[in-house]
Design an enzyme around this catalytic site. Sequence first.
Site, PDB file in Angstrom:
ATOM      1  N   ASP A 178       0.881  -1.265   0.027  1.00  0.00           N
ATOM      2  CA  ASP A 178       0.024  -0.072  -0.025  1.00  0.00           C
ATOM      3  C   ASP A 178       0.862   1.212   0.210  1.00  0.00           C
ATOM      4  O   ASP A 178       1.637   1.452   0.998  1.00  0.00           O
ATOM      5  CB  ASP A 178      -0.975   0.227   1.165  1.00  0.00           C
ATOM      6  CG  ASP A 178      -1.799   1.039   1.421  1.00  0.00           C
ATOM      7  OD1 ASP A 178      -1.590   2.177   0.483  1.00  0.00           O
ATOM      8  OD2 ASP A 178      -2.880   1.216   1.971  1.00  0.00           O
ATOM      9  N   HIS A 179       1.045   1.682  -1.156  1.00  0.00           N
ATOM     10  CA  HIS A 179       2.038   2.976  -1.283  1.00  0.00           C
ATOM     11  C   HIS A 179       1.977   3.944  -0.275  1.00  0.00           C
ATOM     12  O   HIS A 179       2.907   4.590  -0.067  1.00  0.00           O
ATOM     13  CB  HIS A 179       2.125   3.606  -2.761  1.00  0.00           C
ATOM     14  CG  HIS A 179       1.054   4.427  -3.092  1.00  0.00           C
ATOM     15  ND1 HIS A 179      -0.306   3.859  -3.340  1.00  0.00           N
ATOM     16  CD2 HIS A 179       0.664   5.614  -3.012  1.00  0.00           C
ATOM     17  CE1 HIS A 179      -1.232   4.942  -3.853  1.00  0.00           C
ATOM     18  NE2 HIS A 179      -0.256   5.865  -3.659  1.00  0.00           N
ATOM     19  N   HIS A 241      -6.207   2.549   1.933  1.00  0.00           N
ATOM     20  CA  HIS A 241      -5.358   3.384   2.414  1.00  0.00           C
ATOM     21  C   HIS A 241      -5.922   4.138   3.513  1.00  0.00           C
ATOM     22  O   HIS A 241      -5.216   4.428   4.591  1.00  0.00           O
ATOM     23  CB  HIS A 241      -5.627   4.314   1.116  1.00  0.00           C
ATOM     24  CG  HIS A 241      -4.781   4.218  -0.217  1.00  0.00           C
ATOM     25  ND1 HIS A 241      -3.917   3.330  -0.384  1.00  0.00           N
ATOM     26  CD2 HIS A 241      -5.197   4.636  -1.367  1.00  0.00           C
ATOM     27  CE1 HIS A 241      -3.464   3.218  -1.476  1.00  0.00           C
ATOM     28  NE2 HIS A 241      -4.504   3.987  -2.269  1.00  0.00           N
TER      29      HIS A 241
END
Length: 489
Positions: A178-179, A241
């Site tokens: 998950d960037h 996110h």
Amino acid sequence: MTSQIIPVDPFDFIIFGGTGDLAERKLLPALYQRQMAGQFSEPTRIIGASRSSLSDDEYREFARKAITEHVKPDEIVNGELDSFLARLSYVPVDAKSGEGFERLKEAIGDSTAVRAFYLAVAPGLFGDIAGHLAKHGLNEGDPRIVVEKPIGRDLASARALNDAIGCVFNEQQIFRIDHYLGKETVQNLMALRFANTLYEPLWNSAHIDHVQITVAETVGLEDRVSYYDKAGALRDMVQNHMLQLLCLMAMEPPSSMDADAVRDEKLKILRSLKRINGNEAPKLTVRGQYKAGASAGGAVKGYAEELGKDSDTETFVAIKAEIANWRWAGVPFYLRTGKRLAERVSEICIQFKPVPHSIFDDSAGVVTANQLVIRLQPDEGVKQWIMIKDPGPGGMRLRHVPLDMSFADAFEVRNPDAYERLIMDVVRGNQTLFMRRDEVEAAWQWIDPIQASWEENRHTVQGYTAGTWGPSASIALIERDGRTWHESM
């Protein structure tokens, strides 16, 4: 101040989907930046793999173009770029049929370096690729496999994907990326909480009134039409996110920074979220879809016009969530995300409770409750809003002002892209910033009832004009509790 660069051991980095959008915009530029920073040891190799029939030189030219387009000109050094491109090679493979995997095995050879497979492909190919890697013995030794979201579209499909990968790689070898968790400010949320004594005594329902988490975008569909209309904002943004940000904000102090110690505490938060079922969804959630309006100084089309057909897919979601544990009982967490909103911003606003009694008379002005605002993007920083006396004679006049810490001003270093940090963590085998299987599935267990309630009760998607802050119902969601959305830092 200078950042400390710690080189990693030599590694082989294989990008499935090596000619795709993610490789072009993020992965290849991130790897180049890490070479520029002196973080590679020799011999490190990067292998692109996809269905396209390219030679090594053609792939290097693809990479050169990607880097020149997506890296700032002053960060491109021709000699360093040539050195980076020399690391690259390419193998055509077909993830479905398995054609090309034997050639990929030959390209990797008998190297004993760390081997990382990055699956920058559609989730439907995860299981096929894992199976072919196992068939050709490429999962032996010290491999890692990196998978991008979405991990499924509901709990059942997430479990199926996890099973397909998990039958080939063990959990310690699987990196679900998950960037958002690679962003510098997100990690500073942990430093802010757990490296300082200032906030911990106040980090609970006795002192915090509510928390807002906003992830707002000004863009529309762009090139994600086919994926986005099947997913929507709830699956695309909230399930991963936003819930990850909520976990970092709300979790108990872990015993250490060990990956599982951190993820154990995040899992407790996900399992403590009150379920939103049945008739609760219309009261606690808002669905929206942008209509034609103005954004970035020009007129833009509505979602349905961009899509080319009518759709009830939501491009905006607002949720009032609650965590059923002792620390957070009674503290609402307001989540808000959407496309074509008024501003591109990701931030967490912690609203403290007001002073129990003001000693100041009306002439001093209103005593405003303290806020802590953590800006994730753009203009990363932290602001603590406090009350002070307005300087000068003439009596006591109070002002609400910020103690402001801007990352750009405080640290005169380049702020690495999130993918740079996460790729290096993959090579090191550090899973702290990656989601564990039970985390992913616990998030879906909370999301699925909301999605099901929307479908069963025909929860209408409400229109909002592009360039605004979403449907009016999202304002009502928070204002009926006597609160208001924080709109700017």
